[in-house]
Motif scaffolding. Structure first.
Motif, PDB file in Angstrom:
ATOM      1  N   ALA A 147      25.450  12.151  14.112  1.00 47.88           N
ATOM      2  CA  ALA A 147      24.850  13.269  13.390  1.00 47.88           C
ATOM      3  C   ALA A 147      23.471  12.961  12.828  1.00 47.88           C
ATOM      4  CB  ALA A 147      25.779  13.703  12.261  1.00 47.88           C
ATOM      5  N   ASN A 148      23.167  11.708  12.551  1.00 49.79           N
ATOM      6  CA  ASN A 148      21.892  11.373  11.921  1.00 49.79           C
ATOM      7  C   ASN A 148      20.832  10.928  12.927  1.00 49.79           C
ATOM      8  OD1 ASN A 148      23.132   8.901  12.553  1.00 49.79           O
ATOM      9  ND2 ASN A 148      22.030   7.846  10.908  1.00 49.79           N
ATOM     10  N   LYS A 149      21.094  11.131  14.228  1.00 50.69           N
ATOM     11  CA  LYS A 149      20.146  10.684  15.239  1.00 50.69           C
ATOM     12  C   LYS A 149      19.900  11.779  16.273  1.00 50.69           C
ATOM     13  CE  LYS A 149      21.529   5.817  14.896  1.00 50.69           C
ATOM     14  NZ  LYS A 149      22.047   4.640  15.628  1.00 50.69           N
ATOM     15  N   ILE A 150      18.671  11.805  16.780  1.00 48.94           N
ATOM     16  CA  ILE A 150      18.290  12.728  17.845  1.00 48.94           C
ATOM     17  C   ILE A 150      17.612  11.933  18.943  1.00 48.94           C
ATOM     18  CG2 ILE A 150      16.699  14.600  18.466  1.00 48.94           C
ATOM     19  CD1 ILE A 150      17.161  15.758  15.677  1.00 48.94           C
ATOM     20  N   TYR A 151      18.114  12.069  20.169  1.00 47.35           N
ATOM     21  CA  TYR A 151      17.446  11.452  21.310  1.00 47.35           C
ATOM     22  C   TYR A 151      16.469  12.475  21.857  1.00 47.35           C
ATOM     23  CZ  TYR A 151      16.790   8.506  25.441  1.00 47.35           C
ATOM     24  OH  TYR A 151      16.254   7.712  26.416  1.00 47.35           O
ATOM     25  N   PHE A 152      15.172  12.170  21.711  1.00 42.76           N
ATOM     26  CA  PHE A 152      14.107  13.129  21.982  1.00 42.76           C
ATOM     27  C   PHE A 152      13.280  12.694  23.194  1.00 42.76           C
ATOM     28  CE2 PHE A 152       9.622  14.249  21.457  1.00 42.76           C
ATOM     29  CZ  PHE A 152       9.712  15.630  21.487  1.00 42.76           C
ATOM     30  N   VAL A 153      12.887  13.656  24.028  1.00 44.57           N
ATOM     31  CA  VAL A 153      12.128  13.379  25.245  1.00 44.57           C
ATOM     32  C   VAL A 153      10.972  14.368  25.352  1.00 44.57           C
ATOM     33  CG1 VAL A 153      12.198  13.369  27.776  1.00 44.57           C
ATOM     34  CG2 VAL A 153      14.135  12.462  26.467  1.00 44.57           C
ATOM     35  N   ASP A 154       9.804  13.862  25.777  1.00 41.99           N
ATOM     36  CA  ASP A 154       8.652  14.736  26.045  1.00 41.99           C
ATOM     37  C   ASP A 154       8.008  14.342  27.362  1.00 41.99           C
ATOM     38  OD1 ASP A 154       6.249  16.560  25.184  1.00 41.99           O
ATOM     39  OD2 ASP A 154       5.371  14.642  25.810  1.00 41.99           O
ATOM     40  N   ALA A 155       7.494  15.347  28.104  1.00 35.92           N
ATOM     41  CA  ALA A 155       6.747  15.043  29.330  1.00 35.92           C
ATOM     42  C   ALA A 155       5.900  16.230  29.760  1.00 35.92           C
ATOM     43  CB  ALA A 155       7.689  14.650  30.466  1.00 35.92           C
ATOM     44  N   ASN A 156       4.688  15.935  30.209  1.00 35.79           N
ATOM     45  CA  ASN A 156       3.887  16.888  30.962  1.00 35.79           C
ATOM     46  C   ASN A 156       4.206  16.641  32.427  1.00 35.79           C
ATOM     47  OD1 ASN A 156       1.722  17.947  32.613  1.00 35.79           O
ATOM     48  ND2 ASN A 156       0.491  18.164  30.764  1.00 35.79           N
ATOM     49  N   LEU A 157       4.826  17.620  33.095  1.00 36.58           N
ATOM     50  CA  LEU A 157       5.362  17.394  34.435  1.00 36.58           C
ATOM     51  C   LEU A 157       4.449  17.852  35.572  1.00 36.58           C
ATOM     52  CD1 LEU A 157       9.129  18.160  33.871  1.00 36.58           C
ATOM     53  CD2 LEU A 157       8.016  15.948  34.095  1.00 36.58           C
ATOM     54  N   LYS A 158       3.228  18.264  35.237  1.00 38.27           N
ATOM     55  CA  LYS A 158       2.231  18.610  36.266  1.00 38.27           C
ATOM     56  C   LYS A 158       2.722  19.705  37.203  1.00 38.27           C
ATOM     57  CE  LYS A 158      -1.019  16.717  39.621  1.00 38.27           C
ATOM     58  NZ  LYS A 158      -1.416  15.552  40.420  1.00 38.27           N
ATOM     59  N   ARG A 159       2.505  20.926  36.824  1.00 39.25           N
ATOM     60  CA  ARG A 159       2.845  22.112  37.610  1.00 39.25           C
ATOM     61  C   ARG A 159       4.340  22.354  37.703  1.00 39.25           C
ATOM     62  NH1 ARG A 159      -1.138  19.919  40.711  1.00 39.25           N
ATOM     63  NH2 ARG A 159       0.246  19.339  42.393  1.00 39.25           N
ATOM     64  N   GLY A 160       5.133  21.742  36.871  1.00 44.71           N
ATOM     65  CA  GLY A 160       6.565  22.022  36.867  1.00 44.71           C
ATOM     66  C   GLY A 160       7.245  21.725  38.179  1.00 44.71           C
ATOM     67  N   SER A 161       6.743  20.755  38.911  1.00 46.49           N
ATOM     68  CA  SER A 161       7.232  20.494  40.262  1.00 46.49           C
ATOM     69  C   SER A 161       8.605  19.836  40.265  1.00 46.49           C
ATOM     70  CB  SER A 161       6.242  19.589  40.995  1.00 46.49           C
ATOM     71  OG  SER A 161       6.742  19.200  42.249  1.00 46.49           O
ATOM     72  N   PHE A 162       9.411  20.163  41.271  1.00 50.68           N
ATOM     73  CA  PHE A 162      10.642  19.438  41.556  1.00 50.68           C
ATOM     74  C   PHE A 162      10.450  18.517  42.760  1.00 50.68           C
ATOM     75  CE2 PHE A 162      13.740  22.814  39.670  1.00 50.68           C
ATOM     76  CZ  PHE A 162      13.370  22.421  38.406  1.00 50.68           C
ATOM     77  N   GLY A 163       9.212  18.281  43.135  1.00 49.08           N
ATOM     78  CA  GLY A 163       8.939  17.390  44.241  1.00 49.08           C
ATOM     79  C   GLY A 163       8.456  18.084  45.491  1.00 49.08           C
ATOM     80  N   GLU A 164       8.193  19.391  45.419  1.00 50.69           N
ATOM     81  CA  GLU A 164       7.800  20.125  46.615  1.00 50.69           C
ATOM     82  C   GLU A 164       6.370  19.807  47.033  1.00 50.69           C
ATOM     83  OE1 GLU A 164      10.292  22.973  44.027  1.00 50.69           O
ATOM     84  OE2 GLU A 164       8.671  21.530  43.744  1.00 50.69           O
ATOM     85  N   GLU A 165       5.536  19.384  46.054  1.00 48.47           N
ATOM     86  CA  GLU A 165       4.140  19.153  46.381  1.00 48.47           C
ATOM     87  C   GLU A 165       3.820  17.667  46.235  1.00 48.47           C
ATOM     88  OE1 GLU A 165       1.935  21.997  44.100  1.00 48.47           O
ATOM     89  OE2 GLU A 165       2.681  23.682  45.271  1.00 48.47           O
ATOM     90  N   ASP A 166       2.786  17.315  45.450  1.00 51.74           N
ATOM     91  CA  ASP A 166       2.386  15.912  45.379  1.00 51.74           C
ATOM     92  C   ASP A 166       2.964  15.198  44.170  1.00 51.74           C
ATOM     93  OD1 ASP A 166       0.918  17.261  43.510  1.00 51.74           O
ATOM     94  OD2 ASP A 166      -0.902  16.077  43.807  1.00 51.74           O
ATOM     95  N   THR A 167       3.880  15.841  43.446  1.00 53.52           N
ATOM     96  CA  THR A 167       4.545  15.182  42.329  1.00 53.52           C
ATOM     97  C   THR A 167       6.049  15.313  42.511  1.00 53.52           C
ATOM     98  OG1 THR A 167       4.595  17.192  40.987  1.00 53.52           O
ATOM     99  CG2 THR A 167       2.656  15.768  40.759  1.00 53.52           C
ATOM    100  N   ASN A 168       6.814  14.610  41.693  1.00 56.24           N
ATOM    101  CA  ASN A 168       8.263  14.677  41.816  1.00 56.24           C
ATOM    102  C   ASN A 168       8.919  14.638  40.446  1.00 56.24           C
ATOM    103  OD1 ASN A 168      10.840  14.757  42.743  1.00 56.24           O
ATOM    104  ND2 ASN A 168      10.635  13.078  44.174  1.00 56.24           N
TER     105      ASN A 168
END
Length: 312
Positions: free
Chosen positions: A52-73
């Motif tokens: 209850a006293n902890k939060i696992y936090f994540v942040d990222a700029n994913l560059k065009r929201g890609s799932f890997g279709e273009e030049d990022t994954n």
């Protein structure tokens, strides 16, 4: 950083996990500068729910929201943060550059990223974890916040408060959006948390402080998190000194080898997580491209994301 802290399970957790203890577990979980994290399913460690006293936090700029279709994954990054070698299931996530190419294969919304993360957790760990989302609802460059539905309830959401013209000439004219969400943490006795997903326009240094002040005006509660792509280096125009003066702390994570750059192949740090009202941050990492490589071997973005454990 106290890498040797045991990440033991809290008595009230709804999910259980096999685990090791002390420094060995922490280093396996987040790298500690050693080999890249193991692929899902290759070891016995399982994700657990945060106490209850902890939060696992994540942040990222994913560059065009890609799932890997273009030049990022971006697929690789989402998979990495949900691998069974990580310390906890992500509680809160801030993402930037959603829906950045309308009509293209990489046109993925905040909700689609939540669905991908949920599906990965179920497939690889057998855990059913639902995420709720909020975003700037823009066609280009949108910001996004995800939170665990079994822990948080959304109380309010600010409008987009970046890319504005106050003071004059601070409108960068770029596809950048920022907003804040206020959540009620039901696990911690209904404490309120404000979290902002930040993507500031590239403009003059003095405008960074103005943008951040506009975001801070939308945030209340004992714990506040300001995270994302600031498009500014530290000490540029004094924006960081302004935050420090009123009690904000720069989490300043590193990638395990002592490198803290987040953008441009080692050139600069422009992505940050600033926290106010926390007790400490015992674990914090920049997620290297090498750690999050999948079968394609592509970088998940031209930025590097951050993951940390926040106690409050």
């Amino acid at each position: 950083m106290r890498w040797g802290e045991s990440l033991g399970l809290h008595e009230g957790n709804r999910m259980t996990a096999k685990r090791t203890v002390g420094a060995l577990f922490a280093c396996v979980a987040i790298g500690c500068g050693g080999p890249a994290a193991e692929a899902p399913g290759q070891h016995g460690l399982a994700l657990s729910s945060t106490p209850a006293n902890k939060i696992y936090f994540v942040d990222a700029n994913l560059k065009r929201g890609s799932f890997g279709e273009e030049d990022t994954n971006a697929l690789n990054f989402l998979d990495f943060i949900a691998q069974r070698g990580q310390p906890y299931i992500p509680d809160l996530l801030t993402l930037q550059e959603m829906k950045n190419a309308p009509g293209s294969p990489s046109h993925h919304s905040c909700a689609e990223h939540a669905e991908k993360l949920q599906a990965y957790l179920l497939r690889e760990t057998g855990l059913t974890v639902a995420y709720r989302t909020a975003d700037t609802d823009t066609a280009i460059g949108g910001a996004c916040v995800l939170w665990r539905a079994d822990r948080f309830t959304k109380e309010s959401q600010s409008p987009n408060v970046a890319n504005f013209n106050n003071p004059p000439r601070c409108d960068g004219g770029s596809d950048a959006y920022s907003f804040a969400v206020r959540l009620v943490d039901r696990l911690s006795g209904s404490q309120r948390i404000s979290v902002a997903s930040v993507h500031l326009p590239v403009h003059s240094e003095g405008c960074v402080g103005a943008d951040l002040r506009a975001l801070r005006d939308q945030m209340t509660g004992p714990l506040q998190i300001l995270a994302g792509d600031f498009n500014a280096t530290i000490h540029a125009g004094g924006w960081d000194d302004d935050l420090k003066r009123i009690g904000w702390v720069d989490a300043h994570p590193e990638d395990g080898s002592g490198e803290d750059w987040t953008f441009g192949d080692g050139r600069s740090r422009i992505d940050y997580t600033w926290v106010k009202g926390h007790e400490r941050i015992p674990l914090k990492r920049i997620v290297s491209h090498a750690q999050a490589h999948g079968v394609s071997g592509k970088d998940y973005s031209d930025h590097r994301g951050m993951a940390m454990l926040i106690e409050y």
